[in-house]
Write a protein that holds these residues in place. Structure first.
Motif, PDB file in Angstrom:
ATOM      1  N   ASP A  24      32.922  36.916  48.380  1.00 28.64           N
ATOM      2  CA  ASP A  24      32.904  35.553  47.838  1.00 28.64           C
ATOM      3  C   ASP A  24      32.758  35.611  46.323  1.00 28.64           C
ATOM      4  O   ASP A  24      31.977  36.408  45.802  1.00 28.64           O
ATOM      5  CB  ASP A  24      31.732  34.751  48.409  1.00 28.64           C
ATOM      6  CG  ASP A  24      31.857  34.495  49.900  1.00 28.64           C
ATOM      7  OD1 ASP A  24      32.899  34.833  50.482  1.00 28.64           O
ATOM      8  OD2 ASP A  24      30.892  33.955  50.481  1.00 28.64           O
ATOM      9  N   GLY A  25      33.494  34.767  45.617  1.00 23.31           N
ATOM     10  CA  GLY A  25      33.325  34.718  44.168  1.00 23.31           C
ATOM     11  C   GLY A  25      34.624  34.558  43.421  1.00 23.31           C
ATOM     12  O   GLY A  25      35.626  34.055  43.948  1.00 23.31           O
ATOM     13  N   ILE A  26      34.616  35.017  42.186  1.00 24.43           N
ATOM     14  CA  ILE A  26      35.768  34.888  41.292  1.00 24.43           C
ATOM     15  C   ILE A  26      36.847  35.901  41.655  1.00 24.43           C
ATOM     16  O   ILE A  26      36.538  37.044  42.022  1.00 24.43           O
ATOM     17  CB  ILE A  26      35.321  35.094  39.836  1.00 24.43           C
ATOM     18  CG1 ILE A  26      34.327  34.004  39.417  1.00 24.43           C
ATOM     19  CG2 ILE A  26      36.516  35.115  38.876  1.00 24.43           C
ATOM     20  CD1 ILE A  26      33.616  34.296  38.112  1.00 24.43           C
ATOM     21  N   TYR A  27      38.097  35.489  41.530  1.00 25.31           N
ATOM     22  CA  TYR A  27      39.195  36.443  41.653  1.00 25.31           C
ATOM     23  C   TYR A  27      40.012  36.444  40.369  1.00 25.31           C
ATOM     24  O   TYR A  27      40.009  35.490  39.599  1.00 25.31           O
ATOM     25  CB  TYR A  27      40.080  36.137  42.868  1.00 25.31           C
ATOM     26  CG  TYR A  27      40.802  34.812  42.845  1.00 25.31           C
ATOM     27  CD1 TYR A  27      42.038  34.684  42.228  1.00 25.31           C
ATOM     28  CD2 TYR A  27      40.251  33.689  43.458  1.00 25.31           C
ATOM     29  CE1 TYR A  27      42.719  33.473  42.215  1.00 25.31           C
ATOM     30  CE2 TYR A  27      40.923  32.472  43.459  1.00 25.31           C
ATOM     31  CZ  TYR A  27      42.157  32.368  42.837  1.00 25.31           C
ATOM     32  OH  TYR A  27      42.826  31.169  42.824  1.00 25.31           O
ATOM     33  N   GLY A  28      40.705  37.558  40.141  1.00 20.85           N
ATOM     34  CA  GLY A  28      41.492  37.689  38.925  1.00 20.85           C
ATOM     35  C   GLY A  28      42.292  38.976  38.950  1.00 20.85           C
ATOM     36  O   GLY A  28      42.702  39.456  40.022  1.00 20.85           O
ATOM     37  N   MET A  29      42.494  39.572  37.784  1.00 19.51           N
ATOM     38  CA  MET A  29      43.339  40.758  37.658  1.00 19.51           C
ATOM     39  C   MET A  29      42.667  41.800  36.764  1.00 19.51           C
ATOM     40  O   MET A  29      41.845  41.461  35.925  1.00 19.51           O
ATOM     41  CB  MET A  29      44.691  40.391  37.029  1.00 19.51           C
ATOM     42  CG  MET A  29      45.473  39.325  37.767  1.00 19.51           C
ATOM     43  SD  MET A  29      45.019  37.633  37.286  1.00 19.51           S
ATOM     44  CE  MET A  29      45.839  37.487  35.689  1.00 19.51           C
ATOM     45  N   ARG A  30      43.064  43.034  36.970  1.00 17.48           N
ATOM     46  CA  ARG A  30      42.629  44.127  36.106  1.00 17.48           C
ATOM     47  C   ARG A  30      43.840  44.973  35.740  1.00 17.48           C
ATOM     48  O   ARG A  30      44.674  45.284  36.608  1.00 17.48           O
ATOM     49  CB  ARG A  30      41.575  45.005  36.779  1.00 17.48           C
ATOM     50  CG  ARG A  30      41.115  46.178  35.908  1.00 17.48           C
ATOM     51  CD  ARG A  30      40.108  47.069  36.609  1.00 17.48           C
ATOM     52  NE  ARG A  30      39.883  48.280  35.829  1.00 17.48           N
ATOM     53  CZ  ARG A  30      38.927  48.425  34.913  1.00 17.48           C
ATOM     54  NH1 ARG A  30      38.080  47.436  34.677  1.00 17.48           N
ATOM     55  NH2 ARG A  30      38.799  49.551  34.247  1.00 17.48           N
ATOM     56  N   VAL A  31      43.937  45.343  34.466  1.00 17.32           N
ATOM     57  CA  VAL A  31      44.993  46.243  33.997  1.00 17.32           C
ATOM     58  C   VAL A  31      44.320  47.331  33.166  1.00 17.32           C
ATOM     59  O   VAL A  31      43.581  47.031  32.221  1.00 17.32           O
ATOM     60  CB  VAL A  31      46.040  45.497  33.147  1.00 17.32           C
ATOM     61  CG1 VAL A  31      47.080  46.478  32.605  1.00 17.32           C
ATOM     62  CG2 VAL A  31      46.723  44.398  33.969  1.00 17.32           C
ATOM     63  N   ASN A  32      44.545  48.575  33.534  1.00 17.27           N
ATOM     64  CA  ASN A  32      43.929  49.676  32.796  1.00 17.27           C
ATOM     65  C   ASN A  32      44.657  49.937  31.476  1.00 17.27           C
ATOM     66  O   ASN A  32      45.728  49.384  31.221  1.00 17.27           O
ATOM     67  CB  ASN A  32      43.884  50.933  33.658  1.00 17.27           C
ATOM     68  CG  ASN A  32      42.760  50.890  34.677  1.00 17.27           C
ATOM     69  OD1 ASN A  32      42.003  49.917  34.756  1.00 17.27           O
ATOM     70  ND2 ASN A  32      42.645  51.936  35.473  1.00 17.27           N
TER      71      ASN A  32
END
Length: 209
Positions: free
Chosen positions: A186-194
């Motif tokens: 549960d919580g925030i979702y988003g993206m990650r890019v290295n």
């Protein structure tokens, strides 16, 4: 004690504030700078912008991207399509973040499902500024598309959160699963890019089951 708390808060702001102004309205950016002398970041600043129906990221440093309004709980499917436009000289990962909280401070917590240009995928959990734990270690799968002759590849990722388990999906294929217990979903979702990557991200959204 108060001085230490103020210092920690200042460090967290330094990680976020200089970059947030470059983000689309409502979005935030948190840099995750390399501490490895053998794998340094590139020069320059992170660029995160709206492009087409989604977002475009140029990452001399690794970063997490999120909108605080984007939260989801219970059983849901999180999905997004990631087009790698510029791979790096070695393996680096990009993909989805979920179960996030405190992303703007030293208590940051989230799980991330990522793929890489070498055809591997992984799932990790971050707690705090330094700690990352493998949920599912990196593994190859033919479902993960590698860059073609033009250096580009497109991968559609999904995180399917059920009552008891989580399925991780690449281009319609379940590449792995993990128990739901022990993971905050549960919580925030988003993206990650290295770091050292350039990626287009489209259709990142969550829907309740």
């Amino acid at each position: 004690m108060i001085k230490r708390q103020l210092f920690a808060a200042a460090v967290a702001l330094l990680a976020i504030a200089p970059l947030a102004a470059q983000a689309p309205k409502g979005w935030m950016v948190r840099a995750d700078r390399s501490a490895s002398a053998s794998d340094p970041d590139a020069a320059g600043t992170i660029k995160f912008m709206s492009m087409g129906s989604g977002f475009h990221a140029v990452n001399p440093q690794a970063a997490v991207y999120w909108n605080p309004a984007n939260t989801v709980s219970g059983n849901y499917t999180l999905k997004g399509t990631f087009t790698l436009l510029k791979p790096s000289g070695h393996t680096n990962y990009y993909g989805l973040v979920f179960g996030g909280s405190d992303l703007d401070n030293a208590k940051q917590s989230y799980t991330y499902f990522l793929v890489a240009q070498d055809g591997t995928w992984l799932v990790k959990k971050r707690t705090g500024d330094a700690a990352t734990d493998n949920v599912l270690p990196k593994a190859p799968n033919d479902a993960v598309k590698k860059p073609g002759a033009d250096g580009k590849s497109t991968n559609a990722l999904e995180v399917r959160v059920g009552a008891d388990k989580i399925d991780y999906v690449v281009n319609g294929t379940v590449v792995g699963s993990s128990p739901k217990s022990g993971l905050k979903t549960d919580g925030i979702y988003g993206m990650r890019v290295n770091h050292l990557l350039e990626v287009q991200m489209d259709g990142v959204s969550a829907a309740k089951k």
